[in-house]
Design an enzyme around this catalytic site. Structure first.
Site, mmCIF file in Angstrom:
data_model
loop_
_atom_site.group_PDB
_atom_site.id
_atom_site.type_symbol
_atom_site.label_atom_id
_atom_site.label_comp_id
_atom_site.label_asym_id
_atom_site.label_seq_id
_atom_site.Cartn_x
_atom_site.Cartn_y
_atom_site.Cartn_z
ATOM 1 N N ASP A 192 0.856 -1.186 0.000
ATOM 2 C CA ASP A 192 0.000 0.000 0.000
ATOM 3 C C ASP A 192 0.890 1.233 0.000
ATOM 4 O OD1 ASP A 192 -1.632 2.164 0.605
ATOM 5 O OD2 ASP A 192 -2.745 1.139 2.183
ATOM 6 N N MET A 193 0.933 1.938 -1.141
ATOM 7 C CA MET A 193 1.760 3.135 -1.269
ATOM 8 C C MET A 193 0.877 4.344 -1.549
ATOM 9 S SD MET A 193 5.422 2.596 -3.101
ATOM 10 C CE MET A 193 6.847 2.358 -2.047
ATOM 11 N N GLU A 194 0.870 5.268 -0.607
ATOM 12 C CA GLU A 194 0.107 6.512 -0.731
ATOM 13 C C GLU A 194 0.737 7.530 0.205
ATOM 14 O OE1 GLU A 194 -3.836 6.175 1.399
ATOM 15 O OE2 GLU A 194 -3.281 4.044 1.356
ATOM 16 N N TRP A 195 0.469 8.806 -0.018
ATOM 17 C CA TRP A 195 0.964 9.826 0.901
ATOM 18 C C TRP A 195 0.194 9.738 2.211
ATOM 19 C CZ3 TRP A 195 5.224 10.579 -1.118
ATOM 20 C CH2 TRP A 195 5.433 11.026 -2.426
#
Length: 255
Positions: free
Chosen positions: A142-145
């Site tokens: 899970d890659m998000e800011w």
């Protein structure tokens, strides 16, 4: 001896008749049309209800799930939060992981990435806490800011994001024998070029179809709401669809 063998075979067949048809995790209801606390008008694009295979993603914030009821309503899979950064494990992971398995819901684990720790360290933390189950869905990055994090709001340049994603994906692929899925959001996707990483993609898009928000990007999972209503799950929940039909789902899961 032949008589005893015949009796044993008869008992085995009778026992089998009482079991649910189909493999564990097979969709019991195709194209479910779940409710939504904040519904979207999908306009001319394909609505989520036009897809056959639906699932949820959950964490500690969803508890007291009636897994059998959710599966009967049309939940075929669940992505379950396992780890975060390099030292946090979601306290709901074990219960959700075991509950999904008991109900025959296909399960997968996901890791929430922090950009303040090396990819290798985070991958090892995930491996330490998530079992190597051959029947599970591929692991998820899970890659998000994360602008509201109390410890890590760092936003590295696009090249660094891509390099770290590739390292994390490769480590998990070697360990679990499955190429991980990358989950991401519209702003993160646009700002980092994460779509260039060799992975299966799970895309968030709660107002428009992914083909409008992520033009040209191939995807296997679409998170279409964070306020879904699913029987057996208290409160609003994230709901997703799989891009293919039942046959593609069977191939994807190896079931």
């Amino acid at each position: 001896m032949r008589v005893w063998l015949a009796l044993l075979l008869t008992f085995a067949l009778l026992a089998a008749c009482g079991r649910p048809a189909g493999p564990p995790g097979a969709p019991l209801q195709l194209r479910p049309d779940f409710g939504d606390e904040s519904p979207t008008d999908w306009g001319g694009g394909p609505a989520p209800s036009s897809y056959a295979v639906h699932g949820i993603d959950i964490s500690r914030w969803q508890d007291d799930i009636d897994w059998d009821r959710a599966r009967a309503a049309g939940i075929s899979f669940a992505f379950i939060k396992a780890t975060e950064g390099g030292d946090r494990i979601d306290p709901g992971f074990t219960g959700h992981w075991e509950g999904a398995a008991r109900a025959g819901v296909a399960r997968g684990a996901y890791h929430f990435y922090y950009f303040c720790r090396p990819a290798e360290e985070q991958a090892e933390w995930f491996i330490r806490n998530v079992p190597r189950d051959p029947g599970a869905l591929p692991p998820v990055l899970d890659m998000e800011w994360n602008p509201f994090s109390p410890t890590c709001t760092y936003r590295p340049p696009a090249a660094t994001v891509q390099a770290e994603a590739r390292r994390f994906v490769e480590i998990l692929a070697r360990h679990y024998g499955k190429r991980p899925i990358i989950y991401t959001t519209p702003d993160f996707y646009e700002q980092t070029g994460i779509g260039s990483v060799n992975a299966t993609f799970w895309l968030r898009s709660v107002a428009r179809h992914p083909r409008e928000v992520y033009p040209g990007q191939r995807w296997d999972f679409w998170q279409y709401t964070g306020t879904g209503i699913v029987p057996g799950i208290p409160g609003g929940v994230d709901i997703n669809v799989f891009a293919g039909g039942p046959a593609e789902w069977a191939r994807f899961t190896g079931r």
